[in-house]
Design an enzyme around this catalytic site. Structure first.
Site, PDB file in Angstrom:
ATOM      1  N   ASP A  83       2.809   2.182   0.805  1.00 37.54           N
ATOM      2  CA  ASP A  83       2.912   0.937   1.559  1.00 37.54           C
ATOM      3  C   ASP A  83       1.812   0.005   1.060  1.00 37.54           C
ATOM      4  O   ASP A  83       0.651   0.138   1.427  1.00 37.54           O
ATOM      5  CB  ASP A  83       2.755   1.227   3.052  1.00 37.54           C
ATOM      6  CG  ASP A  83       2.872  -0.028   3.912  1.00 37.54           C
ATOM      7  OD1 ASP A  83       2.821  -1.145   3.349  1.00 37.54           O
ATOM      8  OD2 ASP A  83       2.991   0.102   5.143  1.00 37.54           O
TER       9      ASP A  83
ATOM     10  N   LYS B 156       3.147  -9.917   2.679  1.00 40.53           N
ATOM     11  CA  LYS B 156       1.966 -10.776   2.601  1.00 40.53           C
ATOM     12  C   LYS B 156       1.908 -11.587   1.306  1.00 40.53           C
ATOM     13  O   LYS B 156       2.615 -12.565   1.154  1.00 40.53           O
ATOM     14  CB  LYS B 156       0.709  -9.942   2.841  1.00 40.53           C
ATOM     15  CG  LYS B 156       0.704  -9.286   4.241  1.00 40.53           C
ATOM     16  CD  LYS B 156      -0.594  -8.615   4.555  1.00 40.53           C
ATOM     17  CE  LYS B 156      -0.517  -7.825   5.872  1.00 40.53           C
ATOM     18  NZ  LYS B 156      -0.418  -8.629   7.081  1.00 40.53           N
TER      19      LYS B 156
ATOM     20  N   TYR C 170      -0.587   2.086   9.354  1.00 40.51           N
ATOM     21  CA  TYR C 170       0.296   1.135  10.019  1.00 40.51           C
ATOM     22  C   TYR C 170       1.390   0.718   9.052  1.00 40.51           C
ATOM     23  O   TYR C 170       1.116   0.279   7.928  1.00 40.51           O
ATOM     24  CB  TYR C 170      -0.473  -0.096  10.493  1.00 40.51           C
ATOM     25  CG  TYR C 170       0.403  -1.076  11.239  1.00 40.51           C
ATOM     26  CD1 TYR C 170       0.959  -0.739  12.458  1.00 40.51           C
ATOM     27  CD2 TYR C 170       0.696  -2.327  10.702  1.00 40.51           C
ATOM     28  CE1 TYR C 170       1.779  -1.622  13.143  1.00 40.51           C
ATOM     29  CE2 TYR C 170       1.507  -3.218  11.379  1.00 40.51           C
ATOM     30  CZ  TYR C 170       2.047  -2.862  12.593  1.00 40.51           C
ATOM     31  OH  TYR C 170       2.863  -3.749  13.263  1.00 40.51           O
TER      32      TYR C 170
END
Length: 448
Positions: free
Chosen positions: A235, A264, A143
């Protein structure tokens, strides 16, 4: 357990927001999600006053938990009191950039943006602009945010959009392959190597049940991208500053990518994203280069202060020792519970990440003495090796509906808040305690 206020709030939300939520995964809880009123350490309290041990932690950003240490809170409040934002550079964004460059192996320069999605979108554009090539190799089930280049399903032969609203022509430039499959990577490079701008992967699949790489897999990706003049993009929106401490997962695996995306934790719980990497590549971003990238809220001073103080606090205190230790305690305890009650299921995770995957057809309980003790490591000598997930398809083939429709509710009834489906990570924070771990292990025993 009373949830009248959450039910009423969801009823109101359905009238004004699609699905009653602002991010699709939040609606996965049936018949409706509970609404959180506030956080407290490693817990959340909902609109009806119910208190839960929180292992979701905002889906990852809250390394320190819901109660921020005094220096972190003070810095956030100071920046907020000085003015919302300015549309000009500020010193704190330079300070955070210097901190990241000092600690992350791949990062010589960095560009801050506003979300993980924006970071990966910009990284893909940068890779294409830098190489002059069009195609991106991604991992099936990986993702990389809600962006057109990676909302793609199928395989490298028949890629297609995974969402309405994306033209088929967009997906033709994306080549999905299974994670941990070196042969599939070799094949796409044999067929498309001259037009592959980058391989984009999470170091550990984090939105598909936590799938660990097999030994040598990332080294192979580094070698084949170098051989073909393509970029390797990690990522690290999820793993960044969580796995491998301040050096991130790339330091844990000893593989240095060309570009790294962040989100995050790097924003300390506020909206953030970033793209870091080799200076010669990052310099292709405008205004120094020909790849346009800009954002009104990029480098927002409150976010930059939250991120900087969070990482400095982690560097100066025992944050990683604490969260990684509790993570190991959780995974080890879960391995013992599963060996006794559900031997076919698999414990996954590392550092402060953990999950139980409801895998099918695992080994019998009598053969588990030599299993990975604190989460799957893709060890060929482990009795679970043949049945533990190697890629996203393996996780999808697990008992995902049982996890969501039966197990999740049983855990909630015992005041333990787990991620909303079997695919999302769960996280340990500095606000959690050994008592939280023991309470959670007891809940797993009853729920399983």
């Amino acid at each position: 357990m009373n949830d009248d206020n959450s039910r009423d709030l969801y009823d109101r939300a359905l009238s004004v927001m699609p699905g009653g939520v602002n991010s699709a995964v939040r609606a996965a809880i049936e018949p409706y999600p509970f609404f959180v009123q506030k956080g407290d350490g490693g817990h959340v309290i909902d609109a009806d006053g119910n208190r839960y041990v929180d292992w979701v932690m905002g889906l990852g950003p809250l390394l320190l938990g819901h109660d921020l240490p005094d220096p972190v809170q003070a810095s956030i409040q100071q920046k907020a009191s000085e003015g919302p934002m300015y549309g000009t550079p500020t010193e704190v964004e330079v300070d955070l950039a210097e901190f990241v460059v000092r600690h992350v192996p791949s990062v010589e320069k960095i560009r801050f943006v506003n979300s993980g999605t924006e970071a990966t979108t910009s990284a893909v554009r940068l890779a294409r602009g830098y190489t002059g090539r069009n195609k991106i190799v991604v991992m099936q089930g990986g993702y990389h945010g809600a962006q057109e280049s990676t909302l793609v399903e199928g395989d490298a032969e028949t890629p297609q959009p995974s969402s309405a609203g994306i033209p088929q022509s967009f997906s033709e430039h994306t080549l999905p392959v299974p994670f941990n499959d070196e042969e599939a990577i070799r094949k796409v490079f044999e067929e498309h190597g001259d037009d592959i701008a980058a391989v984009l992967t999470e170091p550990i699949l984090g939105n598909y049940g936590i799938v660990y790489p097999e030994e040598g897999y990332h080294e192979f990706l580094r070698e084949i991208t170098d051989e073909h003049g393509s970029l390797l993009i990690f990522d690290e929106v999820i793993t960044g500053f969580r796995v491998g401490g301040l050096g991130c997962a790339q330091s844990e695996f000893g593989v240095t990518p060309d570009l790294t995306t962040f989100g995050k934790i790097i924003g300390g719980g506020f909206p953030v994203g970033a793209i870091g990497g080799r200076a010669e590549i990052i310099e292709h971003f405008a205004p120094s280069g020909d790849v346009f990238q800009a954002g009104t809220f990029s480098g927002h001073p409150v976010t930059m202060a939250a991120g900087l103080e969070t990482l400095q606090f982690a560097a100066e205190n025992d944050v990683y020792e604490h969260v990684d230790g509790l993570g190991e305690q959780l995974r080890s305890g879960l391995s013992e519970v599963l060996a006794d009650q559900a031997p076919s299921y698999t414990v996954t995770g590392t550092a402060s990440m953990f999950k139980v995957i409801f895998t099918r057809d695992g080994p019998g309980r009598d053969s588990l003495e030599e299993q990975c003790s604190a989460g799957c490591r893709q060890n060929p000598t482990c009795p679970r090796y043949d049945s533990c997930p190697k890629n996203a398809a393996d996780v999808k083939n697990a008992e995902t509906e049982r996890w969501r429709r039966v197990f999740w509710g049983k855990m909630k009834a015992q005041n333990v808040f787990l991620s909303q489906n079997q695919f999302e990570c769960q996280f340990v924070s500095y606000g959690h305690t050994e008592d939280d771990v023991e309470e959670t292990l007891e809940a797993y025993k009853h729920a399983l």
